[in-house]
Design an enzyme around this catalytic site. Structure first.
Site, PDB file in Angstrom:
ATOM      1  N   GLU A  61      13.196  -5.458  -3.499  1.00 30.19           N
ATOM      2  CA  GLU A  61      12.147  -5.304  -4.493  1.00 30.19           C
ATOM      3  C   GLU A  61      12.717  -5.163  -5.897  1.00 30.19           C
ATOM      4  O   GLU A  61      12.068  -5.540  -6.868  1.00 30.19           O
ATOM      5  CB  GLU A  61      11.298  -4.072  -4.138  1.00 30.19           C
ATOM      6  N   GLY A  93       0.825  -1.209   0.000  1.00 27.74           N
ATOM      7  CA  GLY A  93       0.000   0.000   0.000  1.00 27.74           C
ATOM      8  C   GLY A  93       0.855   1.253   0.000  1.00 27.74           C
ATOM      9  O   GLY A  93       0.924   1.985   0.988  1.00 27.74           O
ATOM     10  N   SER A 152      -1.969  -4.183  -5.915  1.00 26.50           N
ATOM     11  CA  SER A 152      -2.108  -5.469  -6.596  1.00 26.50           C
ATOM     12  C   SER A 152      -2.642  -6.526  -5.648  1.00 26.50           C
ATOM     13  O   SER A 152      -2.141  -6.686  -4.525  1.00 26.50           O
ATOM     14  CB  SER A 152      -0.758  -5.910  -7.157  1.00 26.50           C
ATOM     15  N   GLU A 174      12.606   6.233 -15.207  1.00 21.51           N
ATOM     16  CA  GLU A 174      13.183   7.561 -14.956  1.00 21.51           C
ATOM     17  C   GLU A 174      13.639   7.695 -13.505  1.00 21.51           C
ATOM     18  O   GLU A 174      14.694   8.278 -13.228  1.00 21.51           O
ATOM     19  CB  GLU A 174      12.163   8.651 -15.295  1.00 21.51           C
TER      20      GLU A 174
HETATM   21  C1  FAD Z   1       1.289  -3.585 -12.801  1.00 19.65           C
HETATM   22  C2  FAD Z   1       1.499  -2.623 -11.683  1.00 19.65           C
HETATM   23  C3  FAD Z   1       1.325  -3.045 -10.395  1.00 19.65           C
HETATM   24  C4  FAD Z   1       1.473  -2.153  -9.349  1.00 19.65           C
HETATM   25  N1  FAD Z   1       1.265  -2.604  -8.067  1.00 19.65           N
HETATM   26  C5  FAD Z   1       1.366  -1.739  -7.054  1.00 19.65           C
HETATM   27  C6  FAD Z   1       1.090  -2.166  -5.713  1.00 19.65           C
HETATM   28  O1  FAD Z   1       0.775  -3.330  -5.486  1.00 19.65           O
HETATM   29  N2  FAD Z   1       1.182  -1.268  -4.722  1.00 19.65           N
HETATM   30  C7  FAD Z   1       1.543   0.027  -4.933  1.00 19.65           C
HETATM   31  O2  FAD Z   1       1.629   0.784  -3.993  1.00 19.65           O
HETATM   32  N3  FAD Z   1       1.810   0.486  -6.191  1.00 19.65           N
HETATM   33  C8  FAD Z   1       1.721  -0.378  -7.241  1.00 19.65           C
HETATM   34  N4  FAD Z   1       1.968   0.067  -8.520  1.00 19.65           N
HETATM   35  C9  FAD Z   1       2.204   1.487  -8.737  1.00 19.65           C
HETATM   36  C10 FAD Z   1       3.631   1.848  -9.087  1.00 19.65           C
HETATM   37  O3  FAD Z   1       4.460   1.785  -7.968  1.00 19.65           O
HETATM   38  C11 FAD Z   1       3.574   3.259  -9.695  1.00 19.65           C
HETATM   39  O4  FAD Z   1       2.915   3.138 -10.931  1.00 19.65           O
HETATM   40  C12 FAD Z   1       4.908   3.885  -9.887  1.00 19.65           C
HETATM   41  O5  FAD Z   1       5.511   4.198  -8.671  1.00 19.65           O
HETATM   42  C13 FAD Z   1       4.809   5.167 -10.746  1.00 19.65           C
HETATM   43  O6  FAD Z   1       3.833   6.024 -10.294  1.00 19.65           O
HETATM   44  P1  FAD Z   1       2.714   6.613 -11.277  1.00 19.65           P
HETATM   45  O7  FAD Z   1       2.142   5.452 -12.008  1.00 19.65           O
HETATM   46  O8  FAD Z   1       1.828   7.444 -10.476  1.00 19.65           O
HETATM   47  O9  FAD Z   1       3.485   7.457 -12.347  1.00 19.65           O
HETATM   48  P2  FAD Z   1       4.035   8.953 -12.161  1.00 19.65           P
HETATM   49  O10 FAD Z   1       4.891   9.042 -10.975  1.00 19.65           O
HETATM   50  O11 FAD Z   1       2.928   9.908 -12.302  1.00 19.65           O
HETATM   51  O12 FAD Z   1       4.968   9.030 -13.441  1.00 19.65           O
HETATM   52  C14 FAD Z   1       4.488   9.251 -14.776  1.00 19.65           C
HETATM   53  C15 FAD Z   1       5.699   9.450 -15.656  1.00 19.65           C
HETATM   54  O13 FAD Z   1       6.433  10.588 -15.201  1.00 19.65           O
HETATM   55  C16 FAD Z   1       7.749  10.238 -14.910  1.00 19.65           C
HETATM   56  N5  FAD Z   1       8.265  10.998 -13.777  1.00 19.65           N
HETATM   57  C17 FAD Z   1       7.734  11.142 -12.548  1.00 19.65           C
HETATM   58  N6  FAD Z   1       8.549  11.836 -11.757  1.00 19.65           N
HETATM   59  C18 FAD Z   1       9.630  12.140 -12.487  1.00 19.65           C
HETATM   60  C19 FAD Z   1      10.834  12.817 -12.216  1.00 19.65           C
HETATM   61  N7  FAD Z   1      11.126  13.326 -11.026  1.00 19.65           N
HETATM   62  N8  FAD Z   1      11.726  12.913 -13.215  1.00 19.65           N
HETATM   63  C20 FAD Z   1      11.466  12.375 -14.432  1.00 19.65           C
HETATM   64  N9  FAD Z   1      10.360  11.735 -14.745  1.00 19.65           N
HETATM   65  C21 FAD Z   1       9.451  11.595 -13.777  1.00 19.65           C
HETATM   66  C22 FAD Z   1       7.694   8.762 -14.609  1.00 19.65           C
HETATM   67  O14 FAD Z   1       8.951   8.140 -14.762  1.00 19.65           O
HETATM   68  C23 FAD Z   1       6.681   8.292 -15.599  1.00 19.65           C
HETATM   69  O15 FAD Z   1       7.305   8.103 -16.838  1.00 19.65           O
HETATM   70  C24 FAD Z   1       1.816  -0.812  -9.579  1.00 19.65           C
HETATM   71  C25 FAD Z   1       1.999  -0.391 -10.904  1.00 19.65           C
HETATM   72  C26 FAD Z   1       1.840  -1.274 -11.944  1.00 19.65           C
HETATM   73  C27 FAD Z   1       2.020  -0.787 -13.334  1.00 19.65           C
END
Ligand code: FAD
Lengths: 381, 341
Positions: A248, A130, A164, A368
């Protein structure tokens, strides 16, 4: 001058042959292996995890008194890489075995360990992560879900997302804000373990690109958790979460998610030789072999109590690119391509891997973010 | 510090002390850096196997340490070739002559034959051929040690101005003939060495680029503060790490005498591609200064671009690796990755 990463590889691991034989025997006799799966650590099968746990392959490195087998971190490495290479549906126990269990072992109280770890090791207790929230992705320290001390326990309000298997698991290990300090965001965070059937907790499904229900949105409305739901130290959540990351990010699930599709391609190419098949396989295997060496070196270091975060970031950076390139190359060079409904193993596995490939460089820290971590270790930031 | 670490350190210091910019430039013009060679020889660094006999570790480990130091300094001397040649001679129980040595190996160029104890044929692209006292090669399936003096030499060079000469022998009496030798084994041995050199040259490019990115300021801050630069260098760091590990794996296979083709093919293909990617990034990060002869980046990137092709480009090794794996019809790819072939 920058400090180079520490990867020392070995040629032979004679001490691992026994465990490799054991897990291969187990898999050869398991009914789930009739249908190998791509991205198999995202394929949830509680019955499979139960059988695996009863056979002693979950929580392998933990002390026996908590249901573990006191085996080495490299022995565990062998088991999980064999699961992935065979396409075994390993999602149900994956997070608990890799992450939540070790966190409880490291930071939990004696009571928490005795209560939870044996059930995880038996393959009966599954956990979710979480961390992410609707407004908190890569910038994890911005979490807003609050846990307030009230009376004898905690009251939790907020939202988690992308959680997940929350709908099929028993606990979610939350990263919550337990005190407000705008100036120091990394303080005032704590890890709290919440049973997923707690009243006030609503779990809403989110269907993923492959059309399956793997992740969820979680709504917490005055969810009550007992005082001993806190794992570790109040306010030390950030440091605790960071220490999770080497576990992880460095494992073989960071480069083997699509390997079964490549294996099936080789089977096909042996039946019906195709121009370019050898070159394609060679060019991918020559990337895989060093990656695997790097990952095993990290597993060995983790077993010695080191936290090789720089090395783990390097493995995840290269690994996710590799597992995406496997589907990329297969889709780009092999005709006919993927088909999710096909009875042909290769076409089905390629479809499964290709649909899921975009997530490889997002889950567990985006490409990134990983590059940023590496850049920091290079001294650039 | 371990014995191996100490040897690497000694090699680094000896090379750094003797390798001035003038020496590097003179070498590019074809001069032989004889004084530095003698210093390395006096320290025993030209004969890793001899250091090993003194009990400091395994010969191949010592060789790798010395060659890391050499490649990390763009040393314009045939330390690598001498190491391979003396190792091959040692494996065949032949005496190792003094002075710089070289090897000739790459299947398409092999035309050497032995007839009535005389060697004839043509060797192309021989590294440091004009400077080597003797050349190790495979002729008619036997290992031979050839006298440079017995060859007609036409000189050539690679992109880094390292000598790559053509040697023609006609009925030349060899210095020694060993037992049967596998040309493929020699090729693998050479590929492992180039892989290690490529990984180290790439490591040096990364180091230079990271340092430069920390110093060069544009738009009021070090360019290393720009995320676009950071991410390119992060990619380069992962490429370097995997090339080093691949080279390490090849050396382990050579030492264990198992899995040699598999590990050397992987090492050369991986190091080729990794170093190529790192060279491109290294130049991009440097802007125009990296495109000059004055700035040292080219010492490494020109070597990288030459070494990628020597002893097999990636396409060659990848295809052969894939053919080998597909040919093992009873085995899964995975079992080969785990246990070798
Ligand atoms: C299949 C799957 C399972 C998952 N399971 C879990 C789970 O069980 N529990 C949980 O807590 N999370 C889970 N996640 C979430 C995952 O940890 C997040 O998707 C991840 O941390 C990225 O966050 P976001 O998707 O909000 O993207 P964002 O952080 O919004 O990023 C969007 C884009 O912007 C870029 N970006 C963001 N910040 C920067 C920066 N400072 N510099 C350059 N580029 C940047 C990113 O690299 C990305 O390309 C899961 C994700 C997936 C896809």
């Amino acid at each position: 001058m920058m400090k180079p990463p520490n990867f020392s590889v070995r040629m032979e691991y004679p001490e691992l042959e026994r465990v490799r034989h054991e897990i291969r025997e187990f898999l050869a006799g398991d009914p789930a292996m009739a249908t190998p799966r791509a991205d198999s650590w995202s394929q949830f099968d509680p019955a499979f995890s139960g059988r695996l746990g009863r056979a002693g392959f979950i929580g392998m490195t933990w002390p026996k008194r908590y249901g573990g087998a006191e085996r080495s971190s490299l022995e565990r490495y062998v088991v999980i890489e064999e699961l992935l290479a065979a396409g075994a549906p390993a999602a149900a126990h994956w997070i608990a075995d890799r992450q939540t269990g070790p966190q409880i072992l490291r930071f939990g109280s004696e009571d928490q360990r005795e209560r939870i770890l044996p059930a995880i090791a038996r393959g009966e207790c599954f956990c979710s992560i979480g961390m992410s929230e609707p407004d908190t992705g890569s910038d994890l320290a911005s979490v807003r879900t609050r846990a307030e001390r009230k009376g004898d326990g905690w009251t939790i309000n907020g939202r988690k997302i992308w959680t997940s298997y929350a709908h099929q698991s028993h606990y979610v290990l939350m990263l919550c804000r337990t005190s407000e300090n705008a100036a120091a965001r990394h303080q005032g965070l704590s890890q709290i373990l919440v049973p997923l059937d707690t009243p006030g907790l609503t779990i809403r499904p989110i269907i993923n690109i492959a059309g399956t229900h793997d992740f969820n949105e979680l709504l917490f409305e005055d969810v009550q958790a007992p005082a001993d739901a806190l794992i570790g130290t109040e306010g030390a959540g950030w440091a605790q979460v960071i220490s999770e990351l080497a576990f992880e990010r460095s494992g073989p699930e960071r480069f083997l998610s699509s390997f079964v599709a490549l294996e099936a391609f080789a089977e096909m190419a042996r039946r019906e030789p195709a121009a370019g098949a050898a070159a394609l396989i060679g060019s991918l295997i020559s990337r895989l072999a060093p990656l695997r060496g790097m990952s095993m070196s990290i597993a060995e270091q983790l077993g010695q109590g080191v936290s090789p975060n720089f090395e783990a970031a390097l493995v995840k950076e290269m690994g996710s690119l590799f597992e995406q390139d496997v589907t990329e190359r297969l889709l780009g060079e092999v005709v006919p391509a993927a088909d999710p409904e096909s009875s042909d193993k290769f076409k089905r596995l390629l479809a499964e891997a290709a649909l899921r490939a975009p997530s490889f460089s997002i889950r567990g820290g985006t490409r990134e973010i990983l590059r940023g971590i590496i850049a920091r270790d290079l001294g650039l930031r | 510090m371990s014995d191996i670490g100490m040897i690497e350190d000694t090699a680094r210091r000896t090379i750094a002390d003797g390798l001035t910019t003038q020496a590097l430039d003179a070498s590019e013009q074809g001069a032989w850096a004889g004084a530095l060679w003698e210093r390395l020889e006096n320290q025993g660094l030209t004969r890793p196997a001899a250091i090993a006999e003194g009990g400091a570790g395994e010969g191949l480990e010592i060789e790798a340490a010395v060659l890391r130091a050499a490649a990390g300094a763009a040393l314009p001397l045939p330390l690598a070739e001498t190491a391979i040649a003396s190792w091959m001679l040692g494996q065949h129980g032949l005496d190792v002559p003094t002075g710089p040595l070289t090897v000739a190996s790459f299947a398409p160029h092999e035309t050497l034959t032995v007839e009535a104890d005389r060697v004839s044929g043509r060797l192309e692209g021989v590294a440091w051929g004009r400077n080597a006292a003797a050349i190790v090669a495979v002729a008619s399936g036997n290992l031979v040690l050839l006298d440079r003096e017995s060859a007609a030499i036409s000189v050539g060079a690679n992109l880094a101005s390292e000598p790559r000469d053509t040697l023609v022998f006609s009925k030349a009496p060899p210095l020694a003939i060993g037992g049967t030798a596998d040309a493929e084994a020699l090729l693998c041995r050479c590929a492992a060495v180039r892989a290690l050199q490529l990984a180290e040259a790439a490591g040096r490019v990364l180091e230079i680029a990271v340092e430069y990115a920390g110093q060069r300021k544009q738009f009021g801050k070090p360019i290393g503060g720009f995320q676009a630069i950071q991410h390119q260098l992060a990619t380069a760091a992962s490429e370097v790490a995997s090339a080093r590990v691949a080279a390490q794996q090849a050396y382990l296979a050579l030492a264990a005498r198992r899995n040699i083709f598999f590990a050397c093919a992987i090492a050369k293909a991986r190091a080729n591609d990794a170093a190529g990617a790192v060279a491109r990034i290294g130049h991009q990060v440097h802007g125009a200064i990296g495109f000059t002869r004055e700035y040292p980046l080219h010492r490494y990137t020109r070597r990288i671009q030459s070494w990628r092709g020597e002893y097999g480009a990636s396409a060659y090794w990848n295809r052969r690796l894939g053919e080998l794996m597909l040919g093992a019809k009873e085995r899964s790819l995975w079992s080969i990755v785990v246990s070798g072939i």
